[in-house]
Design an enzyme around this catalytic site. Structure first.
Site, PDB file in Angstrom:
ATOM      1  N   ASP A 232      10.807  -1.747  15.034  1.00  0.00           N
ATOM      2  CA  ASP A 232       9.631  -1.118  15.641  1.00  0.00           C
ATOM      3  C   ASP A 232       9.692   0.369  15.327  1.00  0.00           C
ATOM      4  OD1 ASP A 232       7.347  -0.581  17.311  1.00  0.00           O
ATOM      5  OD2 ASP A 232       7.874  -2.304  18.542  1.00  0.00           O
ATOM      6  N   GLY A 258      10.907   2.077  11.956  1.00  0.00           N
ATOM      7  CA  GLY A 258      10.051   2.278  10.805  1.00  0.00           C
ATOM      8  C   GLY A 258       8.626   1.859  11.091  1.00  0.00           C
ATOM      9  N   PHE A 260       5.563  -0.896  10.086  1.00  0.00           N
ATOM     10  CA  PHE A 260       5.298  -2.162   9.395  1.00  0.00           C
ATOM     11  C   PHE A 260       4.107  -2.074   8.441  1.00  0.00           C
ATOM     12  CE2 PHE A 260       3.851  -3.436  13.934  1.00  0.00           C
ATOM     13  CZ  PHE A 260       2.646  -2.777  13.825  1.00  0.00           C
ATOM     14  N   HIS A 278      -3.028  -8.791  17.192  1.00  0.00           N
ATOM     15  CA  HIS A 278      -4.256  -8.532  17.959  1.00  0.00           C
ATOM     16  C   HIS A 278      -4.484  -7.039  18.209  1.00  0.00           C
ATOM     17  CE1 HIS A 278      -2.679  -8.289  22.401  1.00  0.00           C
ATOM     18  NE2 HIS A 278      -1.865  -7.670  21.577  1.00  0.00           N
TER      19      HIS A 278
END
Length: 368
Positions: A232, A258, A260, A278
């Site tokens: 995360d 980091g 994504f 979502h």
């Protein structure tokens, strides 16, 4: 006959909004009851924001935790929570009327099954979420829902001039409250997620966007030979050591910070994302999935844990969560078909979905 009466009631209500006396003159008992109930139900829905804030305040004051060992008087609760005695009683009696607490003689209160979920140690905790949703920055964004509906844009960005992620990254107190809510939500979902999906076949599970590691810690604790990677943003995973150590799995889990949108750690044979996709619109969601696909081997599995929008006239939780995604992030909840389309565009084929508890589905996809 009843339809005609309903129409007339609407017209009368518009002309005489404060006069309910005409209701007793309706000739059909069933219609009279239906209209009276409909009016009361709509009033309750319109005033729902009041209940939200009342629960938020009770959560902030720790009322459910104070009642965890048994009933207490409102005066004693005021002392324990540092509140104004008479005003706290007014809050508690209102929440008791809604079923959150129970009021007995002498202004004494106890927990109901609903109130139990507000305890910080509840197996199905909602105290963190209640403490978060009433925060001013979230509350104010919902006040601009109309802007989102008219434009399709995030009300939060319209109001604050930045994304909610940027907002929280520079406000440590709000970030802590939000992380607590996400950790509590994950804790409540662990059992349902593992009951719905067999993780034991994997040797290495990566939790992408995994927050402080609550879900991954539960998976690792249940599978002693498994290794894990928690991924995360750096400011999110910075406090994950405590959660992982509490579950006795810190020595089997690598923590990586980091984005994504850029790169995801390689080497896992299952990549889990719970309530991540979502948070993003279609373009960004596809980008996240493509980053994940680049990190995966051909035999790895993608595991999404998400709300899936239900058929018409069903599933208010998923559909109001969808509005929350719109307001806060300019994002959305999706149907099964929409998730299938995202996966296909990003290089995956969906293999199926399994219900995980009351509100989530576990979706498995494989690289194509």
């Amino acid at each position: 006959m009843c339809t005609a009466i309903l129409t007339e009631i609407i017209h009368l209500r518009e002309r005489r909004p404060h006069d309910e006396s005409f209701i007793v003159r309706i000739p059909e008992e069933g219609c009279r009851t239906m209209i009276t109930n409909a009016f009361s139900d709509l009033t309750r829905l319109i005033n729902g924001y009041q209940l939200t804030q009342a629960i938020h305040v009770a959560s902030r004051l720790g009322i459910a935790d104070h009642l965890g060992h048994g009933p207490l008087s409102s005066n004693e609760l005021a002392r324990l929570s540092g509140s104004h005695p008479r005003t706290l009683y007014r809050l508690l009696r209102a929440l008791a009327s809604a079923g959150v607490f129970h009021e007995a003689e002498n202004k004494t209160f106890s927990l109901t099954p609903i109130g139990e979920c507000l305890r910080s140690d509840s197996p199905t905790p909602l105290d963190g979420w209640a403490a978060y949703v009433g925060r001013p920055y979230a509350w104010q964004a919902w006040g601009h829902l109309e802007h989102s509906v008219r434009t399709g844009e995030s009300a939060f960005r319209h109001l604050h001039g930045e994304s909610v992620w940027e907002y929280r990254s520079t406000r440590a107190d709000e970030n802590a409250i939000f992380n607590r809510a996400m950790t509590a939500n994950s804790r409540g979902a662990i059992e349902a997620t593992m009951a719905a999906y067999d993780f034991s076949r994997f040797r290495h599970v990566a939790d992408i966007g995994g927050g402080q590691g609550q879900l991954l810690a539960g998976i690792l604790a249940a599978n002693k030979g498994m290794r894990g990677t928690l991924f995360d943003q750096p400011h999110v995973v910075g406090k994950a050591d405590g959660v992982l150590s509490q579950h006795g799995v810190a020595d089997r889990c690598e923590i990586v910070g980091g984005s994504f949108f850029e790169t995801i750690p390689e080497g896992a044979d299952a990549y889990v994302m719970r309530a991540i996709i979502h948070d993003w619109d279609d373009k960004e969601a596809i980008s996240i999935l493509e980053t994940c696909r680049r990190a995966m081997t051909a035999d790895a599995r993608l595991v999404l844990v998400e709300r899936v929008v239900e058929p018409p006239n069903e599933g208010p939780i998923s559909k109001f969560s969808d509005l929350n995604m719109l307001v806060m992030l300019g994002a959305l909840e999706r149907s099964y078909e929409e998730y299938s389309g995202l996966c296909r565009t990003a290089g995956f084929e969906m293999r199926g979905t399994t219900r995980a508890g009351s509100h989530f589905q576990v979706i498995e996809a494989v690289p194509t």
